[in-house]
Design a protein around this motif. Structure first.
Motif, mmCIF file in Angstrom:
data_model
loop_
_atom_site.group_PDB
_atom_site.id
_atom_site.type_symbol
_atom_site.label_atom_id
_atom_site.label_comp_id
_atom_site.label_asym_id
_atom_site.label_seq_id
_atom_site.Cartn_x
_atom_site.Cartn_y
_atom_site.Cartn_z
ATOM 1 N N SER A 1 -7.264 -6.885 2.967
ATOM 2 C CA SER A 1 -6.733 -6.049 1.891
ATOM 3 C C SER A 1 -7.130 -6.548 0.504
ATOM 4 C CB SER A 1 -5.209 -5.978 2.005
ATOM 5 O OG SER A 1 -4.678 -5.200 0.984
ATOM 6 N N ALA A 2 -6.913 -7.825 0.220
ATOM 7 C CA ALA A 2 -7.227 -8.369 -1.108
ATOM 8 C C ALA A 2 -8.730 -8.346 -1.375
ATOM 9 C CB ALA A 2 -6.690 -9.792 -1.240
ATOM 10 N N LEU A 3 -9.521 -8.589 -0.342
ATOM 11 C CA LEU A 3 -10.971 -8.590 -0.510
ATOM 12 C C LEU A 3 -11.500 -7.180 -0.787
ATOM 13 C CD1 LEU A 3 -13.227 -10.607 -0.641
ATOM 14 C CD2 LEU A 3 -13.483 -10.446 1.835
ATOM 15 N N PHE A 4 -10.950 -6.182 -0.089
ATOM 16 C CA PHE A 4 -11.320 -4.802 -0.397
ATOM 17 C C PHE A 4 -10.972 -4.474 -1.852
ATOM 18 C CE2 PHE A 4 -11.473 -3.557 4.224
ATOM 19 C CZ PHE A 4 -12.749 -3.004 4.193
ATOM 20 N N SER A 5 -9.796 -4.898 -2.292
ATOM 21 C CA SER A 5 -9.394 -4.647 -3.685
ATOM 22 C C SER A 5 -10.392 -5.256 -4.659
ATOM 23 C CB SER A 5 -7.998 -5.214 -3.949
ATOM 24 O OG SER A 5 -7.034 -4.490 -3.228
ATOM 25 N N SER A 6 -10.883 -6.448 -4.339
ATOM 26 C CA SER A 6 -11.900 -7.095 -5.178
ATOM 27 C C SER A 6 -13.192 -6.288 -5.193
ATOM 28 C CB SER A 6 -12.181 -8.511 -4.684
ATOM 29 O OG SER A 6 -11.041 -9.323 -4.815
ATOM 30 N N ALA A 7 -13.552 -5.745 -4.041
ATOM 31 C CA ALA A 7 -14.774 -4.935 -3.957
ATOM 32 C C ALA A 7 -14.635 -3.655 -4.777
ATOM 33 C CB ALA A 7 -15.089 -4.597 -2.503
ATOM 34 N N VAL B 1 -12.483 6.051 -0.749
ATOM 35 C CA VAL B 1 -12.129 5.437 0.530
ATOM 36 C C VAL B 1 -11.811 6.561 1.508
ATOM 37 C CG1 VAL B 1 -10.474 3.995 1.787
ATOM 38 C CG2 VAL B 1 -11.237 3.319 -0.501
ATOM 39 N N THR B 2 -12.487 6.556 2.645
ATOM 40 C CA THR B 2 -12.196 7.520 3.706
ATOM 41 C C THR B 2 -11.846 6.745 4.967
ATOM 42 O OG1 THR B 2 -13.002 9.496 4.881
ATOM 43 C CG2 THR B 2 -14.620 7.749 4.452
ATOM 44 N N THR B 3 -10.999 7.347 5.790
ATOM 45 C CA THR B 3 -10.561 6.645 6.999
ATOM 46 C C THR B 3 -10.212 7.636 8.091
ATOM 47 O OG1 THR B 3 -9.186 4.810 7.780
ATOM 48 C CG2 THR B 3 -8.073 6.510 6.466
ATOM 49 N N ASP C 1 -3.922 -4.566 10.953
ATOM 50 C CA ASP C 1 -2.955 -4.472 9.849
ATOM 51 C C ASP C 1 -3.252 -3.251 8.979
ATOM 52 O OD1 ASP C 1 -5.287 -5.472 8.725
ATOM 53 O OD2 ASP C 1 -4.275 -6.959 7.473
ATOM 54 N N ALA C 2 -3.541 -2.136 9.650
ATOM 55 C CA ALA C 2 -3.909 -0.897 8.960
ATOM 56 C C ALA C 2 -2.841 -0.441 7.982
ATOM 57 C CB ALA C 2 -4.188 0.203 9.988
ATOM 58 N N SER C 3 -1.587 -0.599 8.335
ATOM 59 C CA SER C 3 -0.496 -0.155 7.469
ATOM 60 C C SER C 3 -0.535 -0.876 6.119
ATOM 61 C CB SER C 3 0.845 -0.392 8.157
ATOM 62 O OG SER C 3 1.902 -0.013 7.326
ATOM 63 N N THR C 4 -0.753 -2.186 6.148
ATOM 64 C CA THR C 4 -0.850 -2.979 4.922
ATOM 65 C C THR C 4 -2.029 -2.507 4.077
ATOM 66 O OG1 THR C 4 0.098 -4.898 6.015
ATOM 67 C CG2 THR C 4 -1.185 -5.329 4.029
ATOM 68 N N LEU C 5 -3.125 -2.216 4.743
ATOM 69 C CA LEU C 5 -4.336 -1.785 4.058
ATOM 70 C C LEU C 5 -4.105 -0.454 3.337
ATOM 71 C CD1 LEU C 5 -7.126 -3.041 3.792
ATOM 72 C CD2 LEU C 5 -7.820 -1.784 5.830
ATOM 73 N N VAL C 6 -3.555 0.530 4.046
ATOM 74 C CA VAL C 6 -3.335 1.847 3.439
ATOM 75 C C VAL C 6 -2.339 1.741 2.287
ATOM 76 C CG1 VAL C 6 -2.523 4.209 3.829
ATOM 77 C CG2 VAL C 6 -3.936 3.075 5.553
ATOM 78 N N SER C 7 -1.304 0.948 2.454
ATOM 79 C CA SER C 7 -0.326 0.764 1.376
ATOM 80 C C SER C 7 -0.985 0.199 0.123
ATOM 81 C CB SER C 7 0.804 -0.162 1.830
ATOM 82 O OG SER C 7 1.570 0.467 2.828
ATOM 83 N N SER C 8 -1.979 -0.674 0.312
ATOM 84 C CA SER C 8 -2.680 -1.234 -0.853
ATOM 85 C C SER C 8 -3.578 -0.177 -1.503
ATOM 86 C CB SER C 8 -3.491 -2.472 -0.459
ATOM 87 O OG SER C 8 -4.624 -2.126 0.308
ATOM 88 N N ALA D 1 2.409 6.950 8.563
ATOM 89 C CA ALA D 1 2.832 8.321 8.285
ATOM 90 C C ALA D 1 2.100 8.879 7.080
ATOM 91 C CB ALA D 1 4.344 8.346 8.035
ATOM 92 N N TRP D 2 1.961 10.213 7.057
ATOM 93 C CA TRP D 2 1.329 10.851 5.903
ATOM 94 C C TRP D 2 2.110 10.600 4.624
ATOM 95 C CZ3 TRP D 2 -3.449 11.595 6.358
ATOM 96 C CH2 TRP D 2 -4.028 12.060 7.550
ATOM 97 N N SER D 3 3.416 10.374 4.746
ATOM 98 C CA SER D 3 4.237 10.125 3.556
ATOM 99 C C SER D 3 3.769 8.892 2.779
ATOM 100 C CB SER D 3 5.710 9.973 3.949
ATOM 101 O OG SER D 3 5.873 8.912 4.869
ATOM 102 N N THR D 4 3.016 8.018 3.439
ATOM 103 C CA THR D 4 2.472 6.825 2.767
ATOM 104 C C THR D 4 1.573 7.229 1.599
ATOM 105 O OG1 THR D 4 2.477 5.713 4.913
ATOM 106 C CG2 THR D 4 1.234 4.644 3.154
ATOM 107 N N TYR D 5 0.963 8.404 1.691
ATOM 108 C CA TYR D 5 0.021 8.857 0.676
ATOM 109 C C TYR D 5 0.695 9.516 -0.531
ATOM 110 C CZ TYR D 5 -3.947 7.908 3.742
ATOM 111 O OH TYR D 5 -4.894 7.283 4.527
#
Length: 195
Positions: free
Chosen positions: A82-88, A101-103, A113-120, A152-156
């Motif tokens: 997650s943090a490394l993607f944010s740096s990128a 970002v597409t997924t 840890d997909a949930s953490t990633l999407v939340s970021s 969940a879609w509500s994350t977005y």
């Protein structure tokens, strides 16, 4: 951020998370308004810390090739990125590149840890476009609103980026817009998979 002003954006998919290979395998390099895609739903598209760091180190090659932005197709990868993607993403913006970002559906199916990633992602101000893929095979006649990895879609909701779903064909956008509206998510256009 608002989506780019063009009505048509082109994402040049390569299927590779390695930036050098993606650049070499992307057709129509630097097409006006195009995004270079990194990643994908296969072993070649799996993200690792090594590959993300390589991208950051070689980001000037993407800009020099004439791309408008980078589309991170994040479907498979190692956990803890997650943090490394944010740096990128921040490195892209610093280099004058937009970030998409597409997924796979609501979250990467191949990252534990997909949930953490999407939340970021939804909080990241460096992402211009978030594009959940509403298909699996690309043959769907209607958008597929299945979620993935329990996200969940509500994350977005309240995402800082524009939500611009990827659908098979434009004819599916009305149903997509209606569904997301019921989730209190405003969509701002779509990407069509079928050519």
């Amino acid at each position: 951020p608002q989506p780019p002003p063009q009505t048509n954006l082109i994402v040049l998919f390569s299927g590779y998370a390695d930036v050098t290979t993606a650049l070499a395998n992307s057709s129509a390099k630097g097409t006006q308004g195009s995004f270079l895609s990194l990643g994908g739903g296969n072993a070649n598209g799996k993200f690792t810390a090594v590959l993300i760091n390589k991208f950051i180190s070689n980001i000037t090659q993407v800009k020099t090739a004439g791309y408008k932005g980078v589309c991170f197709d994040i479907e498979e990868g190692d956990p803890g990125l997650s943090a490394l993607f944010s740096s990128a993403f921040a490195a892209c913006v610093k280099a004058g590149l937009e970030v998409m970002v597409t997924t796979s559906h609501s979250a990467p199916y191949g990252i534990t840890d997909a949930s953490t990633l999407v939340s970021s992602w939804v909080k990241d101000e460096n992402i211009t476009i978030l594009s959940p893929q509403l298909y699996t095979s690309g043959q769907e006649t209607q958008p597929d609103f299945e979620t993935s990895m329990g996200v969940a879609w509500s994350t977005y909701k309240n995402a800082k980026a524009a939500i611009v779903p990827s659908i098979v064909k434009g004819i599916q956008y009305a149903a997509t817009q209606s569904y997301f509206s019921q989730q209190e998510i405003d969509t701002q256009g779509y990407f069509a998979w079928a050519q």
